[in-house]
Design a protein around this motif. Sequence first.
Motif, PDB file in Angstrom:
ATOM      1  N   ASP A 359      22.270  74.801 -70.918  1.00 31.34           N
ATOM      2  CA  ASP A 359      23.261  75.796 -71.310  1.00 31.34           C
ATOM      3  C   ASP A 359      24.556  75.558 -70.532  1.00 31.34           C
ATOM      4  OD1 ASP A 359      24.754  77.995 -71.948  1.00 31.34           O
ATOM      5  OD2 ASP A 359      23.238  79.485 -71.433  1.00 31.34           O
ATOM      6  N   PRO A 360      25.623  75.097 -71.185  1.00 34.54           N
ATOM      7  CA  PRO A 360      26.876  74.821 -70.464  1.00 34.54           C
ATOM      8  C   PRO A 360      27.494  76.058 -69.823  1.00 34.54           C
ATOM      9  CG  PRO A 360      27.214  74.728 -72.842  1.00 34.54           C
ATOM     10  CD  PRO A 360      25.741  74.809 -72.616  1.00 34.54           C
ATOM     11  N   PHE A 361      27.177  77.243 -70.372  1.00 33.00           N
ATOM     12  CA  PHE A 361      27.697  78.475 -69.784  1.00 33.00           C
ATOM     13  C   PHE A 361      27.249  78.622 -68.335  1.00 33.00           C
ATOM     14  CE2 PHE A 361      26.720  82.929 -68.702  1.00 33.00           C
ATOM     15  CZ  PHE A 361      28.011  83.441 -68.671  1.00 33.00           C
ATOM     16  N   LEU A 362      25.976  78.312 -68.065  1.00 32.81           N
ATOM     17  CA  LEU A 362      25.444  78.447 -66.708  1.00 32.81           C
ATOM     18  C   LEU A 362      26.132  77.490 -65.744  1.00 32.81           C
ATOM     19  CD1 LEU A 362      21.625  78.753 -67.514  1.00 32.81           C
ATOM     20  CD2 LEU A 362      23.169  80.584 -66.802  1.00 32.81           C
ATOM     21  N   SER A 363      26.373  76.257 -66.181  1.00 35.66           N
ATOM     22  CA  SER A 363      27.030  75.288 -65.308  1.00 35.66           C
ATOM     23  C   SER A 363      28.463  75.720 -65.003  1.00 35.66           C
ATOM     24  CB  SER A 363      27.018  73.895 -65.943  1.00 35.66           C
ATOM     25  OG  SER A 363      27.675  73.892 -67.179  1.00 35.66           O
ATOM     26  N   LEU A 447      27.795  69.825 -66.673  1.00 37.60           N
ATOM     27  CA  LEU A 447      28.995  70.003 -67.499  1.00 37.60           C
ATOM     28  C   LEU A 447      29.435  68.669 -68.095  1.00 37.60           C
ATOM     29  CD1 LEU A 447      30.858  72.425 -68.213  1.00 37.60           C
ATOM     30  CD2 LEU A 447      32.441  71.563 -66.477  1.00 37.60           C
ATOM     31  N   VAL A 448      29.409  67.610 -67.275  1.00 39.79           N
ATOM     32  CA  VAL A 448      29.761  66.271 -67.763  1.00 39.79           C
ATOM     33  C   VAL A 448      28.733  65.808 -68.796  1.00 39.79           C
ATOM     34  CG1 VAL A 448      30.080  63.852 -67.096  1.00 39.79           C
ATOM     35  CG2 VAL A 448      30.960  65.668 -65.620  1.00 39.79           C
ATOM     36  N   PHE A 449      27.459  66.126 -68.550  1.00 40.60           N
ATOM     37  CA  PHE A 449      26.390  65.782 -69.491  1.00 40.60           C
ATOM     38  C   PHE A 449      26.645  66.420 -70.846  1.00 40.60           C
ATOM     39  CE2 PHE A 449      22.444  67.454 -71.388  1.00 40.60           C
ATOM     40  CZ  PHE A 449      21.791  66.270 -71.696  1.00 40.60           C
ATOM     41  N   TRP A 450      27.007  67.706 -70.836  1.00 40.20           N
ATOM     42  CA  TRP A 450      27.275  68.407 -72.084  1.00 40.20           C
ATOM     43  C   TRP A 450      28.508  67.843 -72.786  1.00 40.20           C
ATOM     44  CZ3 TRP A 450      24.908  71.456 -75.385  1.00 40.20           C
ATOM     45  CH2 TRP A 450      23.741  72.085 -74.977  1.00 40.20           C
TER      46      TRP A 450
END
Length: 468
Positions: A359-363, A447-450
Amino acid sequence: MIRTIAKNEIKSALRNTTAILLATIFYLLAGVAVFCGWKNYTTGNEQRKQAKEMFRHEWVEQKANPHSAAHFGTYLFKPFTFISLFDTGLNNYTGNSYRVEAHNQAEMNYAAAQDSDTEMRFGELTIANLFQLFLPMLIIFLCFRSISAERENQTIKLLFAQGLKSSTLLWGKIMGNYILVVGIILPVIITMLVATVLREPGMIFRMLFFNLGYLIYFLILTCVFVAVSALSKNSKNALISSLGIWVVCFIMAPKLVAGISSRLYPLPSRGEFNKMIEFANSKGLKGDKDRMERYKEYLKKTLLKYKVDSVNQLPVNFDGLSMQNGEDYLSKVYQTINDQVEENINKQQNIAQFFSFLDPFLSMQQLSMALAGTDYEHHIHFHKKAQIYRDEFIRKLNIKMAYGDKNYLQYDYEVGPEFFKTMKDFNYSQPNVTWAISNYQYSLYALVFWLGIAILSINPISKKIALN
């Protein structure tokens, strides 16, 4: 061709009354958030400054026995950086003051949430909250018709018949919507950067990374919601699917992760924690003797050191030495038990960082708090520095009582302002931006992964559009 599609997407969005309404609401909320944040920031700093000056004045002007002064103690106040008004993070829950007192290892106290429970249930309105929760909704209303509307109007077949590549169409839509999003938030970003330079220039790198992180975050979301539009049969399905993603990832997932981490690695309440400290200090840690036996053993060592038979024959004040010996053991007990609690907290943090890959929100939430200096790691950093100051503060008073001037053995022994003025103030400097990011490197990787997943998935999705 990508540029042409992007321009057409921007023109289309500007005719979308819903998007314009949401952008207007965003600016209104951003204005309220900045105004309230600035008010809380300036008021809080002024209150802490006045309290610090008051406690310092009372401290240096007193005339008291050193141990009485140790009980009188003082307070240390956690400084809040200018960026913290944009993301208050955990500040409202972790407290902002630390009590310095003999025989007591304190926790941080006076959290804002204690005085405003109803407000804190819904969260404080900040720029970070708007960026994390409201802007994604705006992106949804900008993007949900991007491809699905072309399919509904049958224009997508005409575009492909003219030789337009499906990947070009997707990238054009993404670029157009992302430019719109950046255009909407640009005034806010510029305002934050200028205000930081004017108010606290040493924090400019934190603010630059703060804004860069959100720009990446918005690009990821733009790719995701354009992709949802591309994979949906019609605009209605695209909107429902996008809103479903928003609810799951932005509302439900954070609570679910918090519940899982607290269930796997539960933490004691403050009352339970204090009882554990008191019990271990009284009975002794594993392998140590209880309080009375430790006292007798220290007395025996002290008498042997000075080669005397009783306390009355000692050339020093044994009460001062004994109390400092007790303080040293209390610090050992506190550190031992606190390390156990911190280990569980770190495990909870690790779970949250693991789920940020889902979940990008968490990052982004974790990185935002870290860059604003309002996360758990910054809180612990301050608390540990405050503990070190507290231990040295009490030590100096106990040593003064033990080895003071010729009157130090008298029961009514007192010292005055000349001595208390030698007690240094507590000065705290927040660690640099590199330290902040290093504690959340997995959130950064997530974040970079997403971002990578969002970019790499465009071509496969475009091929699926071409086949349909």
